[in-house]
Design an enzyme around this catalytic site. Structure first.
Site: not given
Length: 324
Positions: A144, A195
């Protein structure tokens, strides 16, 4: 290499079903390769997760640089894999055609390694700022971080969107930052630094020197030309949570004919497409007590039949009469 054993992986089965609905022929080659690699390594991990995750302690102090390559393509569980690969599927469909397969593969490879480096830098800064050595042990796996970077690229090449994040209308250029905070609040087990590293690498590419450096290193290998950014348009899409999991709490795709993106998606953004696909797949199994006619729906995204005006129906009858 170890074969994963245990329960039936519902997330993996649903992922394979969604890929089948889209159709292998509609998935760009590099995107399909990334999906296949992640699925294969989920079923046959190179090593146990504690031995492939990336952290300051393992990556920097112990110099296990191979973890930079292994950590992005390993996932903690089947739902972790599902959410990340579904997001990769739609980002790949949108970006690979625009950037071309060779350059897109180059971006994926560079981003995968660079995000791990930036992640370690961020964790090391937290150690120094907060005087807390436990951040050196935070070990993370998952794709991610790369997906956040690709989201920055997608917003760059498709500007002017308005995103709906938890009911708030946010311009797309700021949506990544809002989603970064929202995902961390909703799922505290996710890696905020992972992230954030993805967003920073994406900005380094779109606003910083990274793209020029990559082009200089590529030399004449790639005939990459920077795609023009289209005029602003507006669409609304929903926050789709993807997970960059901290594990164990360590202290040439070819289109047959040129067609517009709208032809494939009905104008929906990636999150709306995903929501539609999941609902359709569940509804086809009669989940939720829904009822339908006996006519079998086509694979892919299903939309209610269009209601034509009286004038349009009259024209259709005339066309049928002329053909007789």
């Amino acid at each position: 290499m170890q074969r994963r054993q245990g329960r039936v992986n519902a997330g993996l089965l649903l992922l394979l079903y969604q890929i089948a609905q889209v159709g292998l022929q509609n998935i760009p080659s590099v995107t399909l390769g990334v999906l296949a690699l992640n699925i294969f390594l989920f079923l046959n991990p190179v090593r146990p997760l504690p031995e492939v995750c990336i952290s300051v302690n393992e990556g920097f102090y112990r110099r296990n640089w191979q973890r930079l390559l292994l950590s992005p393509v390993h996932h903690a569980d089947d739902w972790h894999l599902y959410y990340n690969m579904i997001s990769m599927l739609w980002k790949g469909i949108m970006l690979e055609k625009k950037l071309k397969s060779i350059w897109f593969a180059y971006i994926i490879a560079v981003f995968s390694v660079l995000i791990g480096v930036v992640y370690m830098v961020l964790e090391f800064m937290l150690v120094k700022i907060l005087d807390d050595p436990s951040y050196e042990m935070n070990c993370a796996v998952g794709f991610s971080g790369v997906l956040f970077a690709l989201k920055v690229l997608n917003n760059h090449y498709n500007p002017g969107r308005v995103s709906s994040v938890l009911g708030l209308q946010i311009p797309s250029k700021y949506a990544c930052w809002v989603e970064l905070v929202a995902i961390h609040l909703i799922s505290p087990g996710t890696s905020f630094a992972g992230h954030l590293a993805g967003i920073l690498v994406g900005l380094m590419y779109t606003m910083g020197p990274l793209k020029k450096i990559m082009k200089a290193c590529a030399g004449g290998i790639s005939s990459f030309t920077d795609p023009a950014r289209p005029r602003d348009y507006y669409s609304v899409y929903f926050l789709f949570c993807i997970h960059f999991t901290e594990y164990y709490g360590y202290p040439g795709y070819q289109y047959r004919t040129p067609r517009s993106y709208y032809d494939y998606t009905g104008g929906l953004t990636e999150e709306e497409q995903l929501e539609r696909a999941v609902l359709n797949s569940l509804n086809e199994r009669d989940f939720g007590g829904a009822t339908y006619t006996n006519e079998r729906r086509p694979y892919g995204f299903w939309f209610p039949p269009e209601q034509h005006s009286e004038e349009e129906r009259r024209r259709q009858r005339l066309r049928r009469f002329e053909r007789q």
